[in-house]
Design a protein around this motif. Structure first.
Motif, PDB file in Angstrom:
ATOM      1  N   PHE A 258       6.575  18.969 -39.512  1.00 49.84           N
ATOM      2  CA  PHE A 258       7.768  18.063 -40.059  1.00 49.84           C
ATOM      3  C   PHE A 258       8.557  18.760 -41.007  1.00 49.84           C
ATOM      4  CE2 PHE A 258       4.571  14.752 -38.636  1.00 49.84           C
ATOM      5  CZ  PHE A 258       5.220  14.540 -37.467  1.00 49.84           C
ATOM      6  N   VAL A 259       7.919  19.739 -41.663  1.00 54.65           N
ATOM      7  CA  VAL A 259       9.302  20.624 -42.539  1.00 54.65           C
ATOM      8  C   VAL A 259      10.150  21.508 -41.527  1.00 54.65           C
ATOM      9  CG1 VAL A 259       9.148  22.619 -44.069  1.00 54.65           C
ATOM     10  CG2 VAL A 259       7.664  20.802 -44.634  1.00 54.65           C
ATOM     11  N   LEU A 260       9.285  21.978 -40.501  1.00 51.73           N
ATOM     12  CA  LEU A 260      10.145  22.600 -39.526  1.00 51.73           C
ATOM     13  C   LEU A 260      10.986  21.676 -38.869  1.00 51.73           C
ATOM     14  CD1 LEU A 260       7.503  24.986 -37.621  1.00 51.73           C
ATOM     15  CD2 LEU A 260       9.226  25.619 -39.228  1.00 51.73           C
ATOM     16  N   VAL A 261      10.700  20.531 -38.362  1.00 54.24           N
ATOM     17  CA  VAL A 261      11.509  19.586 -37.672  1.00 54.24           C
ATOM     18  C   VAL A 261      12.829  19.183 -38.692  1.00 54.24           C
ATOM     19  CG1 VAL A 261      11.987  16.993 -37.157  1.00 54.24           C
ATOM     20  CG2 VAL A 261       9.864  18.487 -36.391  1.00 54.24           C
ATOM     21  N   GLY A 262      12.551  19.148 -39.971  1.00 46.86           N
ATOM     22  CA  GLY A 262      13.756  18.848 -41.087  1.00 46.86           C
ATOM     23  C   GLY A 262      14.517  20.015 -41.229  1.00 46.86           C
ATOM     24  N   ILE A 263      14.043  21.384 -41.537  1.00 46.22           N
ATOM     25  CA  ILE A 263      14.846  22.443 -41.757  1.00 46.22           C
ATOM     26  C   ILE A 263      15.770  22.992 -40.623  1.00 46.22           C
ATOM     27  CG2 ILE A 263      14.938  24.927 -42.270  1.00 46.22           C
ATOM     28  CD1 ILE A 263      12.426  24.282 -43.951  1.00 46.22           C
ATOM     29  N   PHE A 264      15.452  22.835 -39.341  1.00 50.74           N
ATOM     30  CA  PHE A 264      16.035  23.300 -38.137  1.00 50.74           C
ATOM     31  C   PHE A 264      16.200  22.393 -37.092  1.00 50.74           C
ATOM     32  CE2 PHE A 264      13.162  26.433 -39.580  1.00 50.74           C
ATOM     33  CZ  PHE A 264      13.932  27.585 -40.094  1.00 50.74           C
ATOM     34  N   PRO A 265      17.158  21.373 -37.312  1.00 49.28           N
ATOM     35  CA  PRO A 265      17.519  19.921 -36.432  1.00 49.28           C
ATOM     36  C   PRO A 265      18.063  20.527 -35.126  1.00 49.28           C
ATOM     37  CG  PRO A 265      19.155  20.153 -38.445  1.00 49.28           C
ATOM     38  CD  PRO A 265      17.869  21.009 -38.649  1.00 49.28           C
ATOM     39  N   GLN A 266      18.885  21.375 -35.109  1.00 48.58           N
ATOM     40  CA  GLN A 266      19.531  21.866 -33.982  1.00 48.58           C
ATOM     41  C   GLN A 266      19.115  23.107 -33.037  1.00 48.58           C
ATOM     42  OE1 GLN A 266      23.534  22.454 -35.918  1.00 48.58           O
ATOM     43  NE2 GLN A 266      24.252  20.396 -35.005  1.00 48.58           N
ATOM     44  N   SER A 267      17.887  23.551 -33.464  1.00 52.89           N
ATOM     45  CA  SER A 267      17.265  24.611 -32.846  1.00 52.89           C
ATOM     46  C   SER A 267      16.277  24.178 -31.883  1.00 52.89           C
ATOM     47  CB  SER A 267      16.560  25.639 -34.034  1.00 52.89           C
ATOM     48  OG  SER A 267      15.568  26.574 -33.387  1.00 52.89           O
ATOM     49  N   PHE A 268      16.397  24.198 -30.736  1.00 58.17           N
ATOM     50  CA  PHE A 268      15.481  23.975 -29.675  1.00 58.17           C
ATOM     51  C   PHE A 268      14.250  24.448 -29.718  1.00 58.17           C
ATOM     52  CE2 PHE A 268      13.608  23.823 -25.357  1.00 58.17           C
ATOM     53  CZ  PHE A 268      13.847  22.681 -25.072  1.00 58.17           C
ATOM     54  N   ILE A 269      14.284  25.948 -30.061  1.00 51.80           N
ATOM     55  CA  ILE A 269      13.104  26.482 -30.323  1.00 51.80           C
ATOM     56  C   ILE A 269      12.100  26.492 -31.415  1.00 51.80           C
ATOM     57  CG2 ILE A 269      12.055  29.172 -30.597  1.00 51.80           C
ATOM     58  CD1 ILE A 269      13.214  28.789 -27.721  1.00 51.80           C
ATOM     59  N   MET A 270      12.684  25.983 -32.401  1.00 59.22           N
ATOM     60  CA  MET A 270      12.018  25.362 -33.622  1.00 59.22           C
ATOM     61  C   MET A 270      11.361  24.022 -33.196  1.00 59.22           C
ATOM     62  SD  MET A 270      11.699  27.949 -34.988  1.00 59.22           S
ATOM     63  CE  MET A 270      10.756  27.630 -36.615  1.00 59.22           C
ATOM     64  N   GLN A 271      12.174  23.268 -32.683  1.00 59.84           N
ATOM     65  CA  GLN A 271      11.832  21.682 -32.357  1.00 59.84           C
ATOM     66  C   GLN A 271      10.427  21.888 -31.238  1.00 59.84           C
ATOM     67  OE1 GLN A 271      12.620  18.935 -33.970  1.00 59.84           O
ATOM     68  NE2 GLN A 271      14.075  20.338 -35.209  1.00 59.84           N
ATOM     69  N   PHE A 272      10.717  22.872 -30.340  1.00 57.66           N
ATOM     70  CA  PHE A 272       9.730  23.089 -29.252  1.00 57.66           C
ATOM     71  C   PHE A 272       8.335  23.522 -30.053  1.00 57.66           C
ATOM     72  CE2 PHE A 272       7.289  25.751 -26.546  1.00 57.66           C
ATOM     73  CZ  PHE A 272       7.266  25.144 -25.429  1.00 57.66           C
ATOM     74  N   THR A 273       8.468  24.546 -30.964  1.00 55.70           N
ATOM     75  CA  THR A 273       7.486  24.852 -31.846  1.00 55.70           C
ATOM     76  C   THR A 273       6.777  23.840 -32.458  1.00 55.70           C
ATOM     77  OG1 THR A 273       8.506  27.081 -31.896  1.00 55.70           O
ATOM     78  CG2 THR A 273       6.450  26.536 -33.621  1.00 55.70           C
ATOM     79  N   ALA A 274       7.544  23.113 -33.262  1.00 55.43           N
ATOM     80  CA  ALA A 274       6.842  21.740 -33.884  1.00 55.43           C
ATOM     81  C   ALA A 274       6.166  21.082 -33.316  1.00 55.43           C
ATOM     82  CB  ALA A 274       8.130  21.093 -34.580  1.00 55.43           C
TER      83      ALA A 274
END
Length: 362
Positions: A258-274
């Protein structure tokens, strides 16, 4: 249900109202699981309760089109819906475990994955349809799904190994006093408190970041695919690591997610990873939960044991949803997710009471 908050937003509800409505849909887990668990252990008719509940769910989604479209009527329907939804979730888990009998350790994950597959099919199908038809039609889709579940429930019989009606129920208090049980339920509350913004606002969060409904559905599905893989291979972890170490991993991985979700809201790759971390946030933790409940609660207490698991789920998500909805526009959705991730650290205070010995799964 990942699209329910988008439906509410489309109907003109603000974030605070959506947070409250989302928590109302969960708030009956404070008391409903105990009622259903008591009835199930008392009557022994677990599948009958599932049939009644799925019929009532279909009725609720039909009534959405009949009642006035404002806060109080929708809140009442959500209260009734979640009351009956609690009958399905906890009691069908019990039915599954009873039917599997001595093979539950080997086969439970293989059976449980079909709920995840159903979720993926639903999310993809509804996401694709919502690109064509307005989201105001969502309750019709939910009505069809609930009615299908009602019809299909008649293909599952009451498990032969489950206890029939009981005149006097075994008390739960001695079980709840066990350190492992008390610590586990506190950790479960913490884990679900951290996941509350995800369950209530993740779709809205992605929509704000200009993701399409197909992309939103895909990201929800990634999490469920991850849990399916975990269900298939959980014994690898359970045979090599203690429950204490595995729960520590689940807490830390969920915090990172959820830290990743919050820090990278517009990054599809980071949301995928999270989303792949859902394998630990839910998949592995759920497998551990089923073993703790089945090992610590007797056969005659299983209905109420599963109900307790649902109750703590509801307490965590409801309280987290209310707080997230209240502060969403005050500190931003990004900060809500970051703080949710950091809150998992609280659960580490209670892992000491979990077994530190590897428990082999046959």
């Amino acid at each position: 249900m990942p699209y329910w908050s988008l439906y509410l937003q489309d109907q003109g509800f603000n974030y605070q109202e959506i947070g409250i409505l989302s928590s109302i849909a969960i708030i009956t887990r404070f008391f409903a699981p105990f009622i259903w668990g008591w009835v199930a252990d008392k009557s022994g008719k677990r599948m009958l309760l599932v049939r009644i509940a799925t019929w009532m769910e279909a009725t609720i989604w039909f009534l959405i089109f009949v009642i006035p479209n404002n806060f109080q009527p929708i809140a009442l329907l959500m209260l009734i819906f979640s009351f009956f939804q609690n009958a399905i979730l906890a009691q069908f888990e019990g039915v599954t475990l009873f039917w599997l009998g001595d093979q539950r350790a080997e086969l439970y994950g293989k059976v449980r994955k079909w709920g995840s597959i159903g979720f993926i099919v639903g999310v993809f199908s509804i996401g694709a349809l919502l690109e064509i038809i307005p989201i105001s039609m969502l309750p019709i889709m939910l009505l069809c799904i609930a009615f299908t579940a009602f019809l299909w429930s008649f293909t599952v019989k009451e498990p032969d190994s489950a206890p029939s009606s009981q005149k006097i129920l075994e008390p739960l208090l001695p079980i709840l006093k066990r350190p492992i049980v008390a610590a586990f339920f506190i950790i479960e509350f913490t884990l679900l408190f951290a996941q509350a913004p995800f369950y209530s606002f993740y779709s809205n969060y992605l929509k704000q970041a200009h993701f399409s409904t197909i992309e939103i559905g895909f990201l929800w599905s990634v999490g469920v695919i991850a849990e399916i893989i975990m269900f298939a291979y959980a014994t690898f972890f359970l045979n090599r690591f203690s429950w204490r170490n595995l729960v520590i991993t689940c807490l830390l991985m969920t915090g990172l997610r959820f830290v990743l979700v919050g820090i990278f809201p517009q990054s599809f790759i980071m949301q995928f990873t999270a989303q792949t971390i859902h394998a630990f946030s839910f998949g592995l933790f759920h497998m551990i939960a089923m073993r703790i409940i089945f090992q610590n609660f007797s056969v005659g207490q299983q209905g109420r044991g599963q109900a307790l698991y649902s109750t703590m789920w509801g307490l965590g998500v409801a309280s987290g949803s209310i707080l997230a909805g209240h502060y969403w526009e005050v500190i931003s959705g990004q900060m809500v997710f970051i703080l949710a991730g950091l809150s998992t650290l609280f659960g580490l205070l209670f892992v000491y009471w979990l077994p530190n010995k590897v428990q082999k799964v046959s």
